[in-house]
Design an enzyme around this catalytic site. Sequence first.
Site, short mmCIF file in Angstrom:
data_model
loop_
_atom_site.label_atom_id
_atom_site.label_comp_id
_atom_site.label_asym_id
_atom_site.label_seq_id
_atom_site.Cartn_x
_atom_site.Cartn_y
_atom_site.Cartn_z
N THR A 417 26.69 34.17 10.87
CA THR A 417 26.25 33.00 11.64
C THR A 417 24.88 33.36 12.21
O THR A 417 24.39 34.46 11.99
CB THR A 417 27.31 32.71 12.72
OG1 THR A 417 28.54 32.41 12.08
CG2 THR A 417 26.94 31.59 13.66
N THR A 435 26.00 27.82 11.43
CA THR A 435 26.68 28.71 10.48
C THR A 435 27.06 27.99 9.20
O THR A 435 27.14 26.74 9.18
CB THR A 435 27.96 29.28 11.14
OG1 THR A 435 28.54 30.27 10.28
CG2 THR A 435 28.98 28.19 11.40
N ASP A 459 38.51 28.89 8.72
CA ASP A 459 38.64 29.13 10.15
C ASP A 459 39.90 28.49 10.73
O ASP A 459 40.17 28.64 11.92
CB ASP A 459 37.41 28.61 10.90
CG ASP A 459 36.39 29.70 11.13
OD1 ASP A 459 36.66 30.86 10.77
OD2 ASP A 459 35.30 29.40 11.68
N SER A 483 34.45 30.19 17.44
CA SER A 483 34.12 31.09 18.54
C SER A 483 32.65 31.02 18.92
O SER A 483 32.20 31.77 19.80
CB SER A 483 34.47 32.54 18.15
OG SER A 483 35.86 32.71 18.04
#
Length: 607
Positions: A417, A435, A459, A483
């Site tokens: 990312t 990302t 994810d 996150s």
Amino acid sequence: MRRLLFSAPVTLWLALAPGCAPLFASRASPPLVASPTATGRGGAAATVDVRATAAALELLRAGGNAVDAAVAAASVLGVTDPYSCGIGGGGFMVIYLAGDKRVVTVDHRETAPLALERSRLYENGAPIAFDALVTSGLSVGVPGMALGWDEALRRHGSRPLAHVLQPAIRVAEQGFAVDPTFFEQTRHNVERFRDFSSSAALFLGPDGRPWPVGATFKNPDLARTYRLLAQGGPHVFYRGEIARALVDTVTRPPLVPGASRTVRPGVLSLEDLARYEVLVRPPVTSTYRGYTLHGMGAPSSGGLTLALTFHLLEAHAPAAMSRADFLHRYLEASRLAFADRDAFVGDPAFVSVPEAGLLSREYTAQRASALSLTRASTVAVAPGNPWAFQGGASAAPSAPSEPARPAAEDTVPDKETTHITTTDAAGNIVAYTCTIEGEGGNGMVVPGYGFLLNNELTDFDLPATVDAPHPNAPAPGKRPRSSMSPLLVFKEGAPVLALGSPGGSTIITTVGQTLVNHLDFGMPLPEALAAPRVSQRNSPTHASQAETEFLTSPEAAALTALGHGFIDAGPIGALTALRFHPDGTVTAAAEPRRRGGGSAMVVEPVK
């Protein structure tokens, strides 16, 4: 991508966009030299790549604002850092609007296609293996980047998308020198790229190998794609020719004849692209030792997890104990916060997220009883019950099922990312993390358009059975939990810090430890970024991941005596940040070494 050395000068000057007046004089810039730190006035930027930072500065010097600069930098990173971000992905942007003295966030996270029922990600009663899922059409979420850029510029920018894309068009056309980082990232993906005709044609040489260090890498297809966006806006991406090519790539992967790889087609449709929405959300706001923190809310888990970590840590004064004892408390607070993150955070359009309960100081006081002050936890800790502090909430939802395959961001190392920080002369600020998920996304370049697709749907957590409850289980139209943790920090209403990092779920701990280093230990910002890192995310083995340099530190020895275990994880994160000083100057800082080092610049340097 973090290019500190060049085999040739790089020219970055802007072409005239169709129908637009020129932003800058048409002259070549001097060779770009990357520095990880700069202090000055009039605006600043920090990214992982010197060309991206230079593009941000060009916009700022021409009178553009922080949002213009952030989008310009992101679009250049789509050229020079294609394995980390690009228009095949998405992101989260936190913006401070100085004139209004308010913070807004722009969620352009990818979404699952409407036809992606959870059962499609299971075969023979079990989740599809990660390696098979990541390099497939099934891992691709609806990209949010192009519409996110346009939405942020329309709402809060001062330049249209057509102007802001010009630096990236020039870099894509003129090319840049391949450096060791770019070469290594290509090498990591070479087996995948060889199986896709479009990926091999872009990223590999005629011999099927990565372009060597020092070679000039150009991406004329991406330059053409950016031109289409400049001329037609995001419509061409979500309803026009790019949309058709993208859907065709996902549903009919461009495998080379004779490829032995089994590549599952995806179910992304033109309707999915046409229905995609950027969501403008309020920030998650918390406090810590007199500072106010503004971060992303769900489906990002960054803002809530950082808030809970620092609420738990606030009762412990760093001046009253050794650095190792304070780090022990920080690691144990992070362990508890991650237990709650994993149990309660998902896309709020699909699951109830107890945000008020998690942010409640009463909940913090109860949760603090589980924080061990003298010894490290030797097992993964259980989540708490924030629902009791939610205020008017009914009974808590069903407990989440233990995932058979946790989200990739929690388990896969070297998450690619990137993070961008910008500010302008008026005091507007942007913290922007974007990302395509893993290094190289799903491995497929959209033929003729020059960008990689994301593998963002890895994810999601996949429970052991297809119908088991979990807040981050996949569903049609759902955004996977993230996150990413772009963060703004204020004190008494004045900005203090803007920061963020890549790194999967270590993003949260990277941002958290940097705040501890700077706010609690008093390290200057560049030192706080450079310091060796350790990351505790409620590991089932109880061990924390740590950088090699940390493992040899006195703090590591003292923490080991308290029962902590460590796993050498290599470099963690690649943070960029801004520090706002009382005299009106700003220090821009980027990683000095990790991932090759970054680039920081200011409009008017001061000594």
